[in-house]
Design a protein around this motif. Structure first.
Motif, PDB file in Angstrom:
ATOM      1  N   SER A 169       0.814  -1.207   0.000  1.00 41.72           N
ATOM      2  CA  SER A 169       0.000   0.000   0.000  1.00 41.72           C
ATOM      3  C   SER A 169       0.847   1.257   0.000  1.00 41.72           C
ATOM      4  O   SER A 169       2.031   1.234   0.338  1.00 41.72           O
ATOM      5  CB  SER A 169      -0.939   0.006   1.211  1.00 41.72           C
ATOM      6  OG  SER A 169      -0.163   0.136   2.373  1.00 41.72           O
ATOM      7  N   SER A 170       0.211   2.327  -0.417  1.00 40.65           N
ATOM      8  CA  SER A 170       0.802   3.658  -0.371  1.00 40.65           C
ATOM      9  C   SER A 170      -0.354   4.619  -0.171  1.00 40.65           C
ATOM     10  O   SER A 170      -1.167   4.803  -1.069  1.00 40.65           O
ATOM     11  CB  SER A 170       1.549   3.949  -1.676  1.00 40.65           C
ATOM     12  OG  SER A 170       1.993   5.290  -1.684  1.00 40.65           O
ATOM     13  N   LEU A 225       5.287  -0.106  -6.025  1.00 37.87           N
ATOM     14  CA  LEU A 225       4.914  -0.275  -4.617  1.00 37.87           C
ATOM     15  C   LEU A 225       5.950  -1.109  -3.865  1.00 37.87           C
ATOM     16  O   LEU A 225       6.243  -0.846  -2.697  1.00 37.87           O
ATOM     17  CB  LEU A 225       3.529  -0.925  -4.498  1.00 37.87           C
ATOM     18  CG  LEU A 225       2.330  -0.011  -4.788  1.00 37.87           C
ATOM     19  CD1 LEU A 225       1.050  -0.837  -4.852  1.00 37.87           C
ATOM     20  CD2 LEU A 225       2.201   1.084  -3.727  1.00 37.87           C
ATOM     21  N   LYS A 271       8.762   1.216  -2.924  1.00 37.86           N
ATOM     22  CA  LYS A 271       8.252   2.505  -2.471  1.00 37.86           C
ATOM     23  C   LYS A 271       9.380   3.357  -1.900  1.00 37.86           C
ATOM     24  O   LYS A 271      10.198   2.872  -1.134  1.00 37.86           O
ATOM     25  CB  LYS A 271       7.192   2.251  -1.391  1.00 37.86           C
ATOM     26  CG  LYS A 271       6.236   3.351  -1.153  1.00 37.86           C
ATOM     27  CD  LYS A 271       5.019   2.857  -0.399  1.00 37.86           C
ATOM     28  CE  LYS A 271       5.321   2.525   1.060  1.00 37.86           C
ATOM     29  NZ  LYS A 271       4.106   2.251   1.834  1.00 37.86           N
ATOM     30  N   ARG A 305       4.362   8.029  -4.384  1.00 42.91           N
ATOM     31  CA  ARG A 305       4.345   8.782  -3.115  1.00 42.91           C
ATOM     32  C   ARG A 305       2.958   8.796  -2.502  1.00 42.91           C
ATOM     33  O   ARG A 305       1.944   8.710  -3.193  1.00 42.91           O
ATOM     34  CB  ARG A 305       4.888  10.194  -3.316  1.00 42.91           C
ATOM     35  CG  ARG A 305       4.203  10.954  -4.371  1.00 42.91           C
ATOM     36  CD  ARG A 305       5.034  12.130  -4.861  1.00 42.91           C
ATOM     37  NE  ARG A 305       4.389  12.621  -6.062  1.00 42.91           N
ATOM     38  CZ  ARG A 305       3.351  13.464  -6.053  1.00 42.91           C
ATOM     39  NH1 ARG A 305       2.878  13.941  -4.944  1.00 42.91           N
ATOM     40  NH2 ARG A 305       2.766  13.818  -7.167  1.00 42.91           N
ATOM     41  N   GLU A 306       2.946   8.902  -1.159  1.00 42.50           N
ATOM     42  CA  GLU A 306       1.690   8.802  -0.416  1.00 42.50           C
ATOM     43  C   GLU A 306       0.937  10.108  -0.369  1.00 42.50           C
ATOM     44  O   GLU A 306      -0.272  10.119  -0.208  1.00 42.50           O
ATOM     45  CB  GLU A 306       1.980   8.337   1.019  1.00 42.50           C
ATOM     46  CG  GLU A 306       2.569   6.941   1.084  1.00 42.50           C
ATOM     47  CD  GLU A 306       2.541   6.345   2.482  1.00 42.50           C
ATOM     48  OE1 GLU A 306       2.055   7.024   3.409  1.00 42.50           O
ATOM     49  OE2 GLU A 306       3.010   5.216   2.640  1.00 42.50           O
TER      50      GLU A 306
END
Ligand code: CA
Length: 226
Positions: free
Chosen positions: A128-129, A162, A165, A221-222
């Protein structure tokens, strides 16, 4: 994720290729030990599925060469040899897993996923991000729980970003890990898939979660860019 299948039995080889490609992997093949040796040292594989009884060079010798030359790609032995001595020998020579034929494709695939996760030291099956999630088992992509419909190539690109990341990934590296040898690897085609992926994600996430750093590569990027 790019996989090399080393298998001399054509029918089995073809079915492995088809099954793994349907799951979104880039797949190359080698029909004998020498070909496997050549390809493994030229290409950058994430995993090698290795038969033992092979023409020209047997699987144990192929594996021994890899490890002697410090090629640390994960190797899954897939063999009809089901004796404990062969299993012990294979694992001692540096195989990461050993599956005997006949096998269920679902089990092979689960072991492939497990080895690929181990390679990147990620234990969770969901990557996840931010609100973006990718389930490596079902290969479903969601944003805040809502499904996002992606093509296989878009999914493979997202998975690679991902898995890495926080690191900027060069276009060449994406091509190496997401496309197989025979694919049209013109960088334009990668850019087309990438821009389509970014467009679809942006529509769900609310900002473009993939940044292209000119001259360097792509990074996920988150947070929206400040
Ligand atoms: Ca064989």
């Amino acid at each position: 994720m790019k996989i090399l299948i080393v298998e001399d039995e054509k029918i089995l080889r073809d079915s492995l290729v088809e099954g793994l490609r349907l799951k979104g992997y880039a797949v190359d093949i080698a029909a004998d030990g020498e070909d496997a040796d050549d390809k493994a040292f030229c290409e950058n594989y994430d995993l090698i599925i290795l038969d033992l009884n092979l023409p020209k060079m047997d699987g144990f010798t192929v594996l021994e060469n890899f490890r002697e030359e410090n090629l640390d790609v994960p190797v899954l032995i897939l063999s009809a040899r089901d004796g404990i001595d062969d299993k012990v020998k294979g694992l001692d020579l540096g195989a990461n897993d050993y599956l005997t034929k006949p096998f269920h494709f679902a089990e092979l695939e689960a072991r492939v996923r497990s080895l690929l996760r181990r390679k990147t030291v990620i234990e969770n099956t969901v990557l996840s991000s931010g609100a973006l999630c990718f389930d490596t088992v079902t290969r479903a992509v969601t944003v805040a729980g809502n499904p996002v419909s992606l093509t296989m190539k878009e999914t493979a690109l997202l998975e690679y970003l991902l898995l890495h990341k926080g690191r900027v990934i060069k276009l060449e590296e994406l091509i190496e890990h997401v496309w197989d040898i025979n694919a049209d690897t013109f960088s334009n085609s990668v850019r087309v898939h990438m821009s389509s992926l970014r467009r679809k994600l942006k529509a769900q996430v609310g900002y473009d979660p993939v940044t292209n750093i000119i001259g360097e590569g792509y990074v996920i990027r988150e947070e929206p860019k400040a």
